[in-house]
Write an enzyme that holds these catalytic residues in place. Structure first.
Site, short mmCIF file in Angstrom:
data_model
loop_
_atom_site.label_atom_id
_atom_site.label_comp_id
_atom_site.label_asym_id
_atom_site.label_seq_id
_atom_site.Cartn_x
_atom_site.Cartn_y
_atom_site.Cartn_z
N HIS A 159 3.84 3.11 -8.36
CA HIS A 159 4.73 1.92 -7.65
C HIS A 159 5.46 1.28 -8.92
O HIS A 159 5.04 1.42 -10.20
CB HIS A 159 3.48 0.87 -7.29
CG HIS A 159 4.26 -0.31 -6.63
ND1 HIS A 159 4.78 -1.40 -7.22
CD2 HIS A 159 4.55 -0.54 -5.05
CE1 HIS A 159 5.29 -2.27 -6.27
NE2 HIS A 159 5.22 -1.78 -5.10
N GLU A 161 12.09 1.98 -3.13
CA GLU A 161 12.03 0.64 -3.15
C GLU A 161 13.16 0.37 -4.62
O GLU A 161 12.50 0.35 -5.67
CB GLU A 161 10.64 0.05 -3.54
CG GLU A 161 9.50 0.42 -2.45
CD GLU A 161 8.46 -0.40 -2.74
OE1 GLU A 161 8.00 -0.92 -1.79
OE2 GLU A 161 7.95 -0.42 -3.83
O1 G3P Z 1 4.92 -2.13 -2.25
C1 G3P Z 1 5.65 -3.00 -1.53
C2 G3P Z 1 6.64 -3.58 -2.21
O2 G3P Z 1 6.92 -3.52 -3.92
C3 G3P Z 1 7.57 -4.56 -1.66
O3 G3P Z 1 7.40 -5.89 -1.94
O4 G3P Z 1 7.18 -8.12 -1.40
O5 G3P Z 1 9.45 -7.00 -1.57
O6 G3P Z 1 7.47 -6.58 0.35
P1 G3P Z 1 7.80 -6.89 -1.14
#
Ligand code: G3P
Length: 221
Positions: A92, A140
């Site tokens: 992550h 992400e």
């Molecule tokens: O692991 C999920 C993440 O890093 C995204 O976080 O708070 O933007 O949904 P968020």
């Protein structure tokens, strides 16, 4: 594969102790009522409690790639398997690993019969990781994490390019995450080719997490 919603509960105050377990129960209830597969990743110390109360898959947020033995403070793949976890997030953005350890972790998960959800930041990294055949990849962009601005709106090309790049070398399903907040964000992610979403704050910090998750699930076709 059915489109999936993966919930990373991180270490928010709202996901600590009984509040975190309550969020896990909501995840299960909404998964059952909507038919949308939901994975939940609570904090490590609550994993055993979550597994004992839930029938949906419970993932760790991180597992250390160490052998069983003298490794004080580490969490092993054997330990998470022993309590009934189904898998773990790997790499992550808030817990990065060197590339060789990502591969080691994916391999270890396979040996243990567990699932691996590898987080990446872009298409190139995702393509490289997909060669190890993890169960899932979640792309992400770090700058949008926790922003409330969805990757599928702000940087749709990251999602579509990652899906294409991974498809060119493997059949690993690609989730996307960062800023996913609404049903529209989920719908757009899926339209861009994602097999689902990975999200945290929109659910964990929602005033009404059940309503929020029901809304997010309504974005899944
Ligand atoms: O692991 C999920 C993440 O890093 C995204 O976080 O708070 O933007 O949904 P968020």
């Amino acid at each position: 594969m059915k489109h999936v919603i993966a919930l990373n509960l991180k270490t928010y105050e709202e996901s600590t102790g009984e509040k975190g377990i309550a969020l896990c129960r909501i995840a299960e209830d909404v998964s059952k009522s909507t038919g949308v597969p939901v994975i939940v990743a609570p904090q490590t110390v609550f994993l055993a409690q979550a597994v004992s109360k839930l029938s949906i898959p419970v993932f760790a947020q991180h597992v250390d790639t160490v052998k069983q033995g003298a490794n004080t403070g580490c969490t092993t793949w054997e330990a998470v398997k022993s309590i009934g976890c189904k898998g773990s997030l790997i790499n992550h953005s808030e817990h990065r690993l060197p590339f060789f350890q990502i591969f080691e972790a994916v391999e270890k998960a396979k040996q243990m019969g567990l699932q691996s959800l590898v987080c990446t930041t872009n298409a190139m990294e995702s393509k490289a990781v997909s060669v190890s055949s993890p169960s899932l990849i979640a792309v992400e962009p770090p700058e949008l994490i926790g922003s409330g601005i969805s990757v599928s709106t702000a940087k749709p090309e990251i999602v579509s390019n990652t899906v294409k790049a991974v498809e060119s070398v493997s059949r690993v399903p690609v989730l996307c995450g960062a800023g996913i907040t609404t049903a529209i964000d989920v719908k757009k992610s899926i339209e861009l080719g994602a097999s689902g979403v990975l999200l945290a704050s929109a659910f964990t910090k929602a005033k009404n997490p059940k309503e929020k998750l029901e809304e997010l699930a309504s974005g899944v076709p």
